[in-house]
Write an enzyme that holds these catalytic residues in place. Structure first.
Site, PDB file in Angstrom:
ATOM      1  N   LYS A   1      43.417  33.444  47.010  1.00 50.45           N
ATOM      2  CA  LYS A   1      42.038  33.793  46.939  1.00 50.45           C
ATOM      3  C   LYS A   1      41.331  33.432  48.020  1.00 50.45           C
ATOM      4  O   LYS A   1      41.644  32.422  48.696  1.00 50.45           O
ATOM      5  CB  LYS A   1      41.727  33.394  45.481  1.00 50.45           C
ATOM      6  CG  LYS A   1      40.643  34.195  45.191  1.00 50.45           C
ATOM      7  CD  LYS A   1      41.239  35.412  44.222  1.00 50.45           C
ATOM      8  CE  LYS A   1      39.931  36.433  43.684  1.00 50.45           C
ATOM      9  NZ  LYS A   1      40.434  37.356  42.688  1.00 50.45           N
TER      10      LYS A   1
HETATM   11  P1  NAD Z   1      32.182  43.790  41.033  1.00 50.41           P
HETATM   12  O1  NAD Z   1      31.558  43.385  41.985  1.00 50.41           O
HETATM   13  O2  NAD Z   1      32.535  45.404  41.129  1.00 50.41           O
HETATM   14  O3  NAD Z   1      31.248  44.022  39.626  1.00 50.41           O
HETATM   15  C1  NAD Z   1      30.738  42.742  38.934  1.00 50.41           C
HETATM   16  C2  NAD Z   1      29.894  43.041  37.843  1.00 50.41           C
HETATM   17  O4  NAD Z   1      29.574  41.796  37.237  1.00 50.41           O
HETATM   18  C3  NAD Z   1      28.614  43.759  38.258  1.00 50.41           C
HETATM   19  O5  NAD Z   1      28.393  44.682  37.191  1.00 50.41           O
HETATM   20  C4  NAD Z   1      27.663  42.621  38.105  1.00 50.41           C
HETATM   21  O6  NAD Z   1      26.377  43.082  37.897  1.00 50.41           O
HETATM   22  C5  NAD Z   1      28.019  41.717  37.009  1.00 50.41           C
HETATM   23  N1  NAD Z   1      27.706  40.466  37.034  1.00 50.41           N
HETATM   24  C6  NAD Z   1      27.643  39.488  37.889  1.00 50.41           C
HETATM   25  N2  NAD Z   1      26.971  38.346  37.379  1.00 50.41           N
HETATM   26  C7  NAD Z   1      26.856  38.487  36.207  1.00 50.41           C
HETATM   27  C8  NAD Z   1      26.241  37.483  35.179  1.00 50.41           C
HETATM   28  N3  NAD Z   1      25.982  36.411  35.354  1.00 50.41           N
HETATM   29  N4  NAD Z   1      26.275  38.049  34.071  1.00 50.41           N
HETATM   30  C9  NAD Z   1      26.829  39.412  33.533  1.00 50.41           C
HETATM   31  N5  NAD Z   1      27.321  40.195  34.539  1.00 50.41           N
HETATM   32  C10 NAD Z   1      27.158  39.885  35.911  1.00 50.41           C
HETATM   33  O7  NAD Z   1      33.466  43.042  40.486  1.00 50.41           O
HETATM   34  P2  NAD Z   1      34.632  43.524  39.893  1.00 50.41           P
HETATM   35  O8  NAD Z   1      35.890  43.632  40.903  1.00 50.41           O
HETATM   36  O9  NAD Z   1      34.492  44.530  38.813  1.00 50.41           O
HETATM   37  O10 NAD Z   1      35.332  42.062  39.350  1.00 50.41           O
HETATM   38  C11 NAD Z   1      34.926  41.512  38.081  1.00 50.41           C
HETATM   39  C12 NAD Z   1      35.536  40.632  37.661  1.00 50.41           C
HETATM   40  O11 NAD Z   1      37.104  41.223  37.481  1.00 50.41           O
HETATM   41  C13 NAD Z   1      35.771  39.200  38.400  1.00 50.41           C
HETATM   42  O12 NAD Z   1      36.055  38.276  37.551  1.00 50.41           O
HETATM   43  C14 NAD Z   1      37.078  39.646  39.174  1.00 50.41           C
HETATM   44  O13 NAD Z   1      37.714  38.475  39.923  1.00 50.41           O
HETATM   45  C15 NAD Z   1      37.912  40.118  38.410  1.00 50.41           C
HETATM   46  N6  NAD Z   1      39.059  40.980  38.805  1.00 50.41           N
HETATM   47  C16 NAD Z   1      38.800  42.124  39.875  1.00 50.41           C
HETATM   48  C17 NAD Z   1      39.831  43.019  40.140  1.00 50.41           C
HETATM   49  C18 NAD Z   1      39.627  43.902  40.967  1.00 50.41           C
HETATM   50  O14 NAD Z   1      40.543  44.889  41.195  1.00 50.41           O
HETATM   51  N7  NAD Z   1      38.466  44.108  41.595  1.00 50.41           N
HETATM   52  C19 NAD Z   1      41.246  42.815  39.682  1.00 50.41           C
HETATM   53  C20 NAD Z   1      41.574  41.457  38.862  1.00 50.41           C
HETATM   54  C21 NAD Z   1      40.399  40.748  38.464  1.00 50.41           C
END
Ligand code: NAD
Length: 428
Positions: free
Chosen positions: A117
């Site tokens: 990561k």
């Molecule tokens: P992203 O940046 O597209 O979206 C993040 C979202 O979380 C946004 O809507 C933001 O407003 C919200 N957010 C941020 N801080 C917050 C808080 N304190 N309280 C409430 N909402 C909050 O990110 P993403 O890619 O959707 O990732 C979200 C989660 O999923 C992370 O934990 C990431 O590690 C995990 N994840 C992502 C992927 C991927 O392919 N993108 C894969 C596996 C896991």
């Protein structure tokens, strides 16, 4: 239950944060590892940590420095694999934990990768597009020595997207003198990205959610769903549940919380977020000012899809959902896990629930190597099969051993990683 863990010399007890949560999860699985337990220390120490200074010239001529990380937790089963996060609160502890969860996730769904990561400690909203590109390119150059299509393959995570992956791929390719599509995944389709990758994590959350709902006798049609985080993962999962007839009754992002008992119009909400950057100000629901009330919403399925350590001892008792589907990585602390277990809430762990993204990243990497691209139908069918099989195997083991789905997923994954470690033997 909380155990005191050996803190690496580069973290203080205060900074152990998400890494401490991961260590506790490993402690919980160790009694089930049989003779492989003698290798378990391997999982408690990242293989390699790179901390880099990322300096850029800002648009106003001043020089700014950002702290960047790339952690390769384990490469016993294949190259490192895991996203890059841009966030003002990124810490080494967080990147270490996220890299370790990638090791577990990749093994749980049986894709041939280790875990890694990366992250840069910055708020991308404060940078211009040019500054963001310079940060991305300098960060990529700094970690260039340890990444590569056969070494470690980054991907998008919080606040990083296809454009950033394109800049990373270009920077790596410029440094090595030839185009290397396979160095990152989550690229634009025009640069060797895969159809279905953008939706893959949310789609995987949805597929696994349907499996879990069936086990609990919940009909998706009419089911009440609440989502924290409305980005790539939460937004797409919400849309797929809504398309299947579920009611998305609450959404929370970093600024605001919006609720609607009869269900939000998810497509309209996505359009609002695309325009305004947040769910704040959305007219199709009621805005709730007290953020903590999100956790008390009456729902069947709760999807944390934002950041780590959101479900804790402080709010686990208030949760009314029957199923928690972990779209985010590490959203539930071990203490909260225990409370939810006692309440009979089914927690589908991150390492299974959000593994759809890395699964289609694997498809992208395979397609790049062979320069032969699959149809979206093929991708979605293969994704669905892998997700269902992984969920099914973990469910069966959880029943057999009478453990949580998280412990069962860790048993499956840690056994695979440590078997590979044992077969390879220690070098030299
Ligand atoms: P992203 O940046 O597209 O979206 C993040 C979202 O979380 C946004 O809507 C933001 O407003 C919200 N957010 C941020 N801080 C917050 C808080 N304190 N309280 C409430 N909402 C909050 O990110 P993403 O890619 O959707 O990732 C979200 C989660 O999923 C992370 O934990 C990431 O590690 C995990 N994840 C992502 C992927 C991927 O392919 N993108 C894969 C596996 C896991």
């Amino acid at each position: 239950m909380s155990t005191q863990h050996e803190v690496p010399s580069y973290l203080t007890q205060k900074e152990i944060g998400p890494w401490g949560v991961y260590l506790e999860q490993i402690d919980r699985v160790t009694p089930y590892l049989g003779s492989l337990a003698r290798w378990v220390e391997t999982l408690k120490r990242p293989k390699r940590i790179l901390v880099v200074d990322v300096p850029i010239e800002r648009d106003d001529g001043s020089i700014a420095h950002f702290e960047g990380y790339r952690v390769q937790h384990n490469t016993s089963r294949g190259p490192g694999k895991g996203g890059v996060r841009f966030h003002q609160d990124v810490t080494l502890s967080e990147v270490m934990a996220l890299s370790a969860w990638m090791t577990v996730k990749n093994a749980a769904v049986n894709v041939p990768y280790g875990g890694a990561k990366g992250g840069v400690r910055l708020d991308p909203k404060t940078l211009s597009t040019g500054e963001l590109q310079r940060v991305t390119r300098r960060y990529t150059s700094e970690i260039n020595i340890i990444i590569g299509p056969n070494k470690d393959i980054p991907a998008p995570d919080v606040n990083t997207n296809e454009q950033i992956m394109a800049w990373m791929m270009d920077t790596y390719s410029m440094n090595q003198g030839s185009t290397a599509s396979g160095v990152v995944t989550g690229k634009p389709i025009s640069l060797g990205g895969s159809l279905g990758r953008r939706e893959a994590t949310g789609r995987g959350v949805y597929v696994v959610g349907c499996e879990a709902a069936a086990k609990r006798g919940i009909d998706i049609k009419g089911a009440r769903v609440a989502v924290q985080g409305f980005g790539n993962v939460g937004g797409i999962a919400a849309r797929l549940f809504a398309e299947a007839g579920a009611k998305v009754v609450a959404v929370q992002d970093h600024i605001s919380t919006v609720v609607a008992d009869s269900g939000l119009d998810v497509v309209a909400l996505q359009a609002h977020v695309a325009q305004h950057g947040s769910v704040a100000g959305f007219g199709g629901g009621d805005i709730v000012n007290d953020r903590s009330r999100f956790w008390e919403v009456d729902c069947d399925i709760l999807i944390p899809a934002a950041l780590e350590q959101q479900i804790t001892e402080a709010n686990a008792n208030k949760i009314r959902a029957k199923i928690i589907l972990e779209g985010a990585n590490g959203p539930t602390t071990p203490a909260a896990d225990d409370i939810l277990h006692d309440k009979g809430v089914l927690v589908v762990p991150d390492v299974i629930a959000n593994a759809g993204g890395v699964t289609v990243s694997y498809f992208e990497w395979v397609q790049d190597f062979s320069s032969f691209f699959w149809t979206e139908d093929e991708i979605n069918q293969r994704l669905t099969r892998i997700m269902r099989e992984a969920f099914g195997a973990v469910w069966t083991l959880a029943q057999e051993k009478n453990v949580s789905l998280r412990t069962a997923a860790f048993i499956v994954a840690c056994t695979r990683v440590l078997q590979a470690r044992e077969m390879r033997g220690l070098y030299p």
